[in-house]
Design an enzyme around this catalytic site. Structure first.
Site, PDB file in Angstrom:
ATOM      1  N   GLY A  33      45.203  38.982  36.000  1.00 41.76           N
ATOM      2  CA  GLY A  33      45.485  40.363  35.633  1.00 41.76           C
ATOM      3  C   GLY A  33      44.458  40.889  34.640  1.00 41.76           C
ATOM      4  O   GLY A  33      43.362  40.348  34.524  1.00 41.76           O
ATOM      5  N   GLY A  38      34.817  44.262  37.418  1.00 45.35           N
ATOM      6  CA  GLY A  38      34.388  42.991  38.002  1.00 45.35           C
ATOM      7  C   GLY A  38      35.396  42.526  39.050  1.00 45.35           C
ATOM      8  O   GLY A  38      35.036  42.122  40.166  1.00 45.35           O
ATOM      9  N   HIS A  39      36.688  42.607  38.701  1.00 48.25           N
ATOM     10  CA  HIS A  39      37.729  42.251  39.676  1.00 48.25           C
ATOM     11  C   HIS A  39      37.714  43.213  40.865  1.00 48.25           C
ATOM     12  O   HIS A  39      37.948  42.806  42.004  1.00 48.25           O
ATOM     13  CB  HIS A  39      39.119  42.295  39.040  1.00 48.25           C
ATOM     14  N   ASP A 155      32.812  32.642  35.995  1.00 48.77           N
ATOM     15  CA  ASP A 155      33.426  31.364  35.615  1.00 48.77           C
ATOM     16  C   ASP A 155      32.820  30.290  36.516  1.00 48.77           C
ATOM     17  O   ASP A 155      33.485  29.765  37.425  1.00 48.77           O
ATOM     18  CB  ASP A 155      34.944  31.442  35.779  1.00 48.77           C
ATOM     19  N   ARG A 194      31.148  41.409  32.689  1.00 46.73           N
ATOM     20  CA  ARG A 194      32.493  41.987  32.534  1.00 46.73           C
ATOM     21  C   ARG A 194      33.523  40.865  32.443  1.00 46.73           C
ATOM     22  O   ARG A 194      33.451  39.897  33.207  1.00 46.73           O
ATOM     23  CB  ARG A 194      32.826  42.892  33.710  1.00 46.73           C
ATOM     24  N   SER A 195      34.455  41.028  31.516  1.00 46.04           N
ATOM     25  CA  SER A 195      35.485  40.005  31.291  1.00 46.04           C
ATOM     26  C   SER A 195      36.721  40.688  30.711  1.00 46.04           C
ATOM     27  O   SER A 195      36.597  41.668  29.957  1.00 46.04           O
ATOM     28  CB  SER A 195      34.952  38.966  30.287  1.00 46.04           C
ATOM     29  N   SER A 196      37.891  40.144  31.045  1.00 46.68           N
ATOM     30  CA  SER A 196      39.127  40.717  30.482  1.00 46.68           C
ATOM     31  C   SER A 196      39.117  40.597  28.962  1.00 46.68           C
ATOM     32  O   SER A 196      39.756  41.386  28.256  1.00 46.68           O
ATOM     33  CB  SER A 196      40.344  39.988  31.043  1.00 46.68           C
ATOM     34  N   ARG A 197      38.402  39.592  28.435  1.00 45.73           N
ATOM     35  CA  ARG A 197      38.404  39.367  26.987  1.00 45.73           C
ATOM     36  C   ARG A 197      37.471  40.329  26.252  1.00 45.73           C
ATOM     37  O   ARG A 197      37.519  40.402  25.027  1.00 45.73           O
ATOM     38  CB  ARG A 197      38.043  37.916  26.670  1.00 45.73           C
TER      39      ARG A 197
HETATM   40  O1  PAF Z   1      39.631  32.922  36.722  1.00 47.77           O
HETATM   41  C1  PAF Z   1      40.840  33.170  36.504  1.00 47.77           C
HETATM   42  O2  PAF Z   1      41.250  34.323  36.292  1.00 47.77           O
HETATM   43  C2  PAF Z   1      41.840  32.019  36.466  1.00 47.77           C
HETATM   44  O3  PAF Z   1      41.279  30.878  35.911  1.00 47.77           O
HETATM   45  C3  PAF Z   1      42.472  31.722  37.833  1.00 47.77           C
HETATM   46  C4  PAF Z   1      41.437  31.247  38.828  1.00 47.77           C
HETATM   47  C5  PAF Z   1      43.155  32.986  38.357  1.00 47.77           C
HETATM   48  C6  PAF Z   1      43.536  30.630  37.686  1.00 47.77           C
HETATM   49  O4  PAF Z   1      44.542  31.002  36.806  1.00 47.77           O
END
Ligand code: PAF
Length: 306
Positions: A33, A38-39, A155, A194-197
């Site tokens: 979430g 990026g997502h 990642d 881009r990252s959620s953090r």
């Molecule tokens: O990359 C992520 O957001 C998480 O590590 C994943 C792959 C959804 C697993 O919880």
């Protein structure tokens, strides 16, 4: 824009997909979430891969098993309404958003041992992290039975480990092989991945955080002169990076094994990966980039080339 169907339970998800599977490929985008652009690019790619008849499933689940005791599980951003809207906009069909109790009805007795690739880089600072990641990803694969699963290259160690999980445990999709797709890292205009953090960063930290990508690009630029030159370039860039508390910077083979210690054994054109982790304020950020050791400077290796 068609709103995705929300599945909250494993049983609902399995029933929903049973009807759709025959029509075309099932493409899964696992997320925690707090979705950002990026997502969005991952979901767009999933839509392309699924085609008009296939099904795009986005999972939204903050997996407690992959957080250490002193990590940010409680404050990890949760933005479900905005996530749902992004999934609808990018053409997802199903959003699987279970509770922790639904995913882990009891303390899991069996978890996935991620092996030695999990002991380096992130694994040194975050023991147990990849056991948690691979365990939840294996559960998602079991529930969704995807033909294709898409993960961001941001990642990178996680992506390498997921490929090992699928190969070593012979995990397949509902109609044959399960294809793991690594999608290029999406970046802000100053290079920050881009990252959620990133949303934890204040404006000054946000400016400082762009140094991670500058370090990687300096290494890529000078990799043409060899590994030592690439490391020197990264160190020089790091010296100018204020507010960046380095955890690691390493150059490894694309499969994350160590490069030969003797530079003479690294031939021109050897593909490699530079990886960095650092704290900016209290926020831990990671990034990585493909390099070519002794390769041409004129052309960047494509992100997904190794
Ligand atoms: O990359 C992520 O957001 C998480 O590590 C994943 C792959 C959804 C697993 O919880």
């Amino acid at each position: 824009m068609k709103a995705p169907v929300i599945a909250r339970t494993r049983a609902d998800l399995v029933t929903l997909l049973a009807d759709k599977r025959a029509a075309g490929p099932v493409v899964l985008v696992p997320t925690m979430g707090a979705l950002h652009e990026g997502h969005a690019s991952l979901v767009r790619l999933a839509r392309e891969r699924a085609g008009g008849d296939g099904t795009v499933v986005v999972s939204v689940f903050v997996n407690p098993l992959q957080f250490g005791p002193n990590e940010d599980l409680d404050r990890y951003p949760r933005t479900f309404d905005a996530d749902l809207e992004l999934c609808g906009r990018e053409g997802a069909d199903v959003v699987f958003a279970p509770t922790v109790e639904e995913m882990y009805p009891g303390e899991p007795q069996v978890t996935v041992d991620p092996g030695p690739t999990a002991d380096v880089l992130e694994g040194r600072t975050r023991p147990g992290h990849f056991r948690g990641v691979l365990t939840v990803v294996a559960k998602l694969f079991g529930l969704v039975g995807p033909d294709v699963a898409i993960f961001g290259e941001k990642d990178y160690q996680q992506l390498v480990l997921i490929r090992q999980l699928v190969a070593d445990l012979c995990i397949s999709g509902s109609r044959g092989a399960l294809e793991i797709v690594g999608a290029p890292t999406d970046r802000e205009t100053d290079g920050l991945a881009r990252s959620s953090r990133n949303r934890y960063l204040d404006p000054e930290q946000r400016r400082q955080a762009a140094a991670l990508s500058r370090v990687l690009h300096a290494a890529r630029r000078d990799a043409t002169y060899g590994v030592e030159a690439a490391l020197d370039a990264a160190r020089a860039e790091l010296r100018t990076a204020d507010g960046v508390d380095l955890d690691y910077f390493e150059i490894r083979s694309p499969d994350l094994t160590e490069l030969p210690a003797d530079p003479a054994q690294i031939g021109p054109g050897t593909p490699a990966r530079a990886l960095i982790a650092a704290r900016v304020g209290i926020t831990r950020l990671i990034d990585n980039l493909a390099l070519t050791i002794g390769g041409p400077t004129t052309q960047d290796p494509p992100e997904g080339s190794n």
